[in-house]
Design a protein around this motif. Structure first.
Motif, mmCIF file in Angstrom:
data_model
loop_
_atom_site.group_PDB
_atom_site.id
_atom_site.type_symbol
_atom_site.label_atom_id
_atom_site.label_comp_id
_atom_site.label_asym_id
_atom_site.label_seq_id
_atom_site.Cartn_x
_atom_site.Cartn_y
_atom_site.Cartn_z
ATOM 1 N N ASP A 121 6.829 -58.813 -21.432
ATOM 2 C CA ASP A 121 5.905 -59.799 -20.895
ATOM 3 C C ASP A 121 4.599 -59.155 -20.439
ATOM 4 O OD1 ASP A 121 7.682 -61.889 -21.349
ATOM 5 O OD2 ASP A 121 8.630 -61.677 -19.395
ATOM 6 N N TRP A 122 4.690 -57.942 -19.913
ATOM 7 C CA TRP A 122 3.481 -57.185 -19.574
ATOM 8 C C TRP A 122 2.665 -56.925 -20.839
ATOM 9 C CZ3 TRP A 122 0.927 -55.218 -15.314
ATOM 10 C CH2 TRP A 122 -0.073 -54.277 -15.590
ATOM 11 N N ASP A 123 3.330 -56.361 -21.864
ATOM 12 C CA ASP A 123 2.620 -55.983 -23.082
ATOM 13 C C ASP A 123 2.000 -57.184 -23.780
ATOM 14 O OD1 ASP A 123 3.302 -53.351 -22.665
ATOM 15 O OD2 ASP A 123 4.965 -53.336 -24.108
ATOM 16 N N ALA A 124 2.735 -58.305 -23.818
ATOM 17 C CA ALA A 124 2.235 -59.476 -24.539
ATOM 18 C C ALA A 124 0.975 -60.035 -23.894
ATOM 19 C CB ALA A 124 3.324 -60.550 -24.606
ATOM 20 N N VAL A 125 0.948 -60.116 -22.567
ATOM 21 C CA VAL A 125 -0.199 -60.694 -21.868
ATOM 22 C C VAL A 125 -1.405 -59.759 -21.915
ATOM 23 C CG1 VAL A 125 -1.044 -61.400 -19.591
ATOM 24 C CG2 VAL A 125 1.149 -62.242 -20.436
ATOM 25 N N VAL A 126 -1.169 -58.466 -21.704
ATOM 26 C CA VAL A 126 -2.273 -57.506 -21.802
ATOM 27 C C VAL A 126 -2.811 -57.482 -23.231
ATOM 28 C CG1 VAL A 126 -2.884 -55.064 -21.646
ATOM 29 C CG2 VAL A 126 -1.509 -56.125 -19.843
ATOM 30 N N ARG A 127 -1.926 -57.605 -24.201
ATOM 31 C CA ARG A 127 -2.348 -57.580 -25.603
ATOM 32 C C ARG A 127 -3.284 -58.737 -25.925
ATOM 33 N NH1 ARG A 127 -0.902 -60.301 -30.205
ATOM 34 N NH2 ARG A 127 -1.029 -59.131 -32.177
ATOM 35 N N VAL A 128 -2.872 -59.965 -25.598
ATOM 36 C CA VAL A 128 -3.684 -61.111 -26.013
ATOM 37 C C VAL A 128 -4.994 -61.170 -25.241
ATOM 38 C CG1 VAL A 128 -2.623 -62.798 -24.440
ATOM 39 C CG2 VAL A 128 -3.639 -63.568 -26.588
ATOM 40 N N HIS A 129 -4.971 -60.858 -23.951
ATOM 41 C CA HIS A 129 -6.192 -60.968 -23.161
ATOM 42 C C HIS A 129 -7.118 -59.763 -23.352
ATOM 43 C CE1 HIS A 129 -5.291 -64.625 -20.913
ATOM 44 N NE2 HIS A 129 -4.038 -64.229 -20.879
ATOM 45 N N LEU A 130 -6.599 -58.573 -23.129
ATOM 46 C CA LEU A 130 -7.472 -57.391 -23.126
ATOM 47 C C LEU A 130 -7.730 -56.862 -24.533
ATOM 48 C CD1 LEU A 130 -9.089 -55.534 -21.364
ATOM 49 C CD2 LEU A 130 -7.014 -54.210 -20.888
ATOM 50 N N LYS A 131 -6.664 -56.637 -25.298
ATOM 51 C CA LYS A 131 -6.864 -56.209 -26.687
ATOM 52 C C LYS A 131 -7.525 -57.314 -27.499
ATOM 53 C CE LYS A 131 -4.314 -53.948 -30.452
ATOM 54 N NZ LYS A 131 -2.962 -53.573 -30.926
ATOM 55 N N GLY A 132 -7.195 -58.569 -27.157
ATOM 56 C CA GLY A 132 -7.807 -59.703 -27.842
ATOM 57 C C GLY A 132 -9.268 -59.897 -27.516
ATOM 58 N N HIS A 133 -9.766 -59.247 -26.495
ATOM 59 C CA HIS A 133 -11.208 -59.164 -26.236
ATOM 60 C C HIS A 133 -11.814 -57.955 -26.951
ATOM 61 C CE1 HIS A 133 -11.032 -62.312 -23.237
ATOM 62 N NE2 HIS A 133 -12.268 -62.096 -22.856
ATOM 63 N N PHE A 134 -11.132 -56.820 -26.853
ATOM 64 C CA PHE A 134 -11.668 -55.579 -27.406
ATOM 65 C C PHE A 134 -11.893 -55.643 -28.913
ATOM 66 C CE2 PHE A 134 -10.036 -51.703 -29.616
ATOM 67 C CZ PHE A 134 -11.232 -51.005 -29.629
ATOM 68 N N LEU A 135 -10.899 -56.096 -29.668
ATOM 69 C CA LEU A 135 -11.008 -56.020 -31.124
ATOM 70 C C LEU A 135 -12.090 -56.930 -31.708
ATOM 71 C CD1 LEU A 135 -7.274 -55.534 -32.176
ATOM 72 C CD2 LEU A 135 -9.145 -53.877 -32.359
ATOM 73 N N PRO A 136 -12.179 -58.212 -31.317
ATOM 74 C CA PRO A 136 -13.311 -58.995 -31.830
ATOM 75 C C PRO A 136 -14.663 -58.414 -31.400
ATOM 76 C CG PRO A 136 -11.624 -60.437 -30.964
ATOM 77 C CD PRO A 136 -11.239 -59.052 -30.552
ATOM 78 N N LEU A 137 -14.734 -57.915 -30.165
ATOM 79 C CA LEU A 137 -15.970 -57.299 -29.696
ATOM 80 C C LEU A 137 -16.326 -56.076 -30.539
ATOM 81 C CD1 LEU A 137 -18.263 -56.881 -27.651
ATOM 82 C CD2 LEU A 137 -16.584 -55.870 -26.096
ATOM 83 N N LYS A 138 -15.341 -55.259 -30.821
ATOM 84 C CA LYS A 138 -15.578 -54.060 -31.643
ATOM 85 C C LYS A 138 -16.142 -54.417 -33.014
ATOM 86 C CE LYS A 138 -12.864 -50.630 -34.212
ATOM 87 N NZ LYS A 138 -13.654 -49.401 -33.984
ATOM 88 N N HIS A 139 -15.523 -55.384 -33.685
ATOM 89 C CA HIS A 139 -15.969 -55.726 -35.039
ATOM 90 C C HIS A 139 -17.293 -56.477 -35.033
ATOM 91 C CE1 HIS A 139 -12.495 -54.200 -37.222
ATOM 92 N NE2 HIS A 139 -11.761 -54.608 -36.205
ATOM 93 N N ALA A 140 -17.520 -57.296 -34.020
ATOM 94 C CA ALA A 140 -18.827 -57.942 -33.902
ATOM 95 C C ALA A 140 -19.913 -56.904 -33.661
ATOM 96 C CB ALA A 140 -18.804 -58.960 -32.765
ATOM 97 N N ALA A 141 -19.635 -55.945 -32.770
ATOM 98 C CA ALA A 141 -20.614 -54.907 -32.459
ATOM 99 C C ALA A 141 -20.933 -54.059 -33.680
ATOM 100 C CB ALA A 141 -20.096 -54.038 -31.322
ATOM 101 N N ALA A 142 -19.929 -53.770 -34.501
ATOM 102 C CA ALA A 142 -20.171 -52.978 -35.714
ATOM 103 C C ALA A 142 -21.126 -53.718 -36.648
ATOM 104 C CB ALA A 142 -18.849 -52.686 -36.417
ATOM 105 N N HIS A 143 -20.959 -55.039 -36.754
ATOM 106 C CA HIS A 143 -21.877 -55.828 -37.581
ATOM 107 C C HIS A 143 -23.286 -55.789 -37.017
ATOM 108 C CE1 HIS A 143 -23.809 -59.125 -39.649
ATOM 109 N NE2 HIS A 143 -23.963 -59.764 -38.504
ATOM 110 N N TRP A 144 -23.423 -55.989 -35.713
ATOM 111 C CA TRP A 144 -24.756 -56.017 -35.108
ATOM 112 C C TRP A 144 -25.415 -54.643 -35.145
ATOM 113 C CZ3 TRP A 144 -21.983 -59.212 -30.920
ATOM 114 C CH2 TRP A 144 -21.965 -60.565 -31.308
ATOM 115 N N ARG A 145 -24.643 -53.588 -35.026
ATOM 116 C CA ARG A 145 -25.211 -52.243 -35.164
ATOM 117 C C ARG A 145 -25.747 -52.040 -36.581
ATOM 118 N NH1 ARG A 145 -21.317 -47.088 -34.704
ATOM 119 N NH2 ARG A 145 -20.510 -48.141 -36.574
ATOM 120 N N ALA A 146 -24.980 -52.486 -37.581
ATOM 121 C CA ALA A 146 -25.442 -52.361 -38.965
ATOM 122 C C ALA A 146 -26.721 -53.163 -39.193
ATOM 123 C CB ALA A 146 -24.347 -52.830 -39.914
ATOM 124 N N GLU A 147 -26.807 -54.342 -38.602
ATOM 125 C CA GLU A 147 -28.021 -55.142 -38.716
ATOM 126 C C GLU A 147 -29.216 -54.413 -38.104
ATOM 127 O OE1 GLU A 147 -28.453 -58.855 -39.876
ATOM 128 O OE2 GLU A 147 -27.204 -57.514 -41.085
#
Length: 306
Positions: A121-147
């Protein structure tokens, strides 16, 4: 279509219900083309059932936006995975040819007191909230850096979703509180690192009646004689839309609370009372000093549920 978000392409995670749905509809009403992400899972993250004959929650929100004359497309990837997060950005680019704003909102709860909180239950909640923020942010940032490197510095925005639980803590929500506090730290780092690429990153800590909070706010309805439901998710969305627009230029690395008609800038950790004796303390001396400093410090806010 005109509006504060005209010509912008916005992705909102967890947008099939509650706050995410309200955000997606509000962005579309202001002229944005919206990528509506939702897995359609239950309140605790277990697989949910799709609405018979009408697709999942994301499809229903897309239909609402289109019926109102807006543009939207659904995305059902798991944004807490590399492929799901990357495909969210690809969907925006492949469908609309650009990507301007990311609203990280997806999440669920598995509440337990700490002594009863399972590791899963710890891993699932941390995964969706924290990792679920990090990964979209990472890929969005990579696109904007390339731009930016291609000479097309964007006017990009990220709006993250924290919580009062992340600011003050919440009894029975150690996993959720830790994840939401982590989102604030991630917001501050991202704001500092991504400014050079034309990206502003802020966070909101909303209070609203959703599936996750309906029991806590069950008795909070419209104020008598006003018709204003202070806990409606739609109350939070105007601030999110503004933060996700070009109009919020110069605002980055900030955390806002939003509830009903109230907006508060949260000021975070700042140095309070301090002293420096110029040499090492003994443990007893350190304790005496700490108690004296605490007597002059502002008391912390109360943890929710105490």
């Amino acid at each position: 279509m005109t509006g504060l978000s005209a010509d912008r392409v916005v992705a909102v995670t967890g947008a099939g219900r509650g706050l995410g749905r309200a955000h997606a509809l509000a962005f579309a009403a202001e002229g944005a083309r919206v990528v509506v992400n939702d897995l359609g899972v239950g309140l605790d993250g277990t697989p949910g059932s799709r609405a018979t004959g009408s697709g999942g929650p994301a499809d229903l929100v897309v239909a609402e936006i289109r019926e109102a004359g807006g543009e939207a497309t659904a995305h059902s990837g798991d944004i807490a995975t590399t492929e799901g997060a990357a495909s969210l950005i690809r969907t925006a680019l492949d469908t609309y040819g650009r990507f301007d704003t990311l609203v990280n909102n997806a999440g669920f709860l598995r509440d337990r007191m700490l002594v009863n909180l399972d590791e899963d239950d710890w891993d699932a909640v941390v995964r969706v909230h924290l990792k679920g923020h990090f990964l979209p942010l990472k890929h969005a940032a990579a696109h904007w850096r390339a731009e930016t490197k291609a000479g097309r510095t964007p006017v990009a925005r990220v709006v993250n979703t924290s919580s009062g639980a992340g600011l003050l803590g919440s009894v029975g929500q150690g996993n959720y509180s830790a994840a939401k506090a982590g989102i604030i730290g991630l917001t501050l780092v991202a704001a500092a690192e991504l400014a050079r690429y034309g990206v502003a990153v802020n966070a909101v800590a909303p209070a609203a009646r959703t599936r996750m909070t309906e029991r806590a706010f069950a008795d909070t309805m419209a104020a008598p004689g006003t018709g204003f439901d202070t806990m409606a998710p739609e109350n939070v969305s105007p601030l999110v839309v503004w933060l996700g627009s070009a109009a919020s230029a110069g605002v980055t690395g900030r955390v806002f609370e939003a509830e009903g008609g109230r907006i508060t800038v949260m000021e975070g950790w700042h140095p309070g009372p301090t002293t420096d004796r110029g040499t090492r303390h003994t443990p007893a001396e350190a304790g005496e000093t700490a108690r004296e400093l605490l007597s002059r410090a502002v008391p912390p806010g109360r943890v929710y549920g105490t």
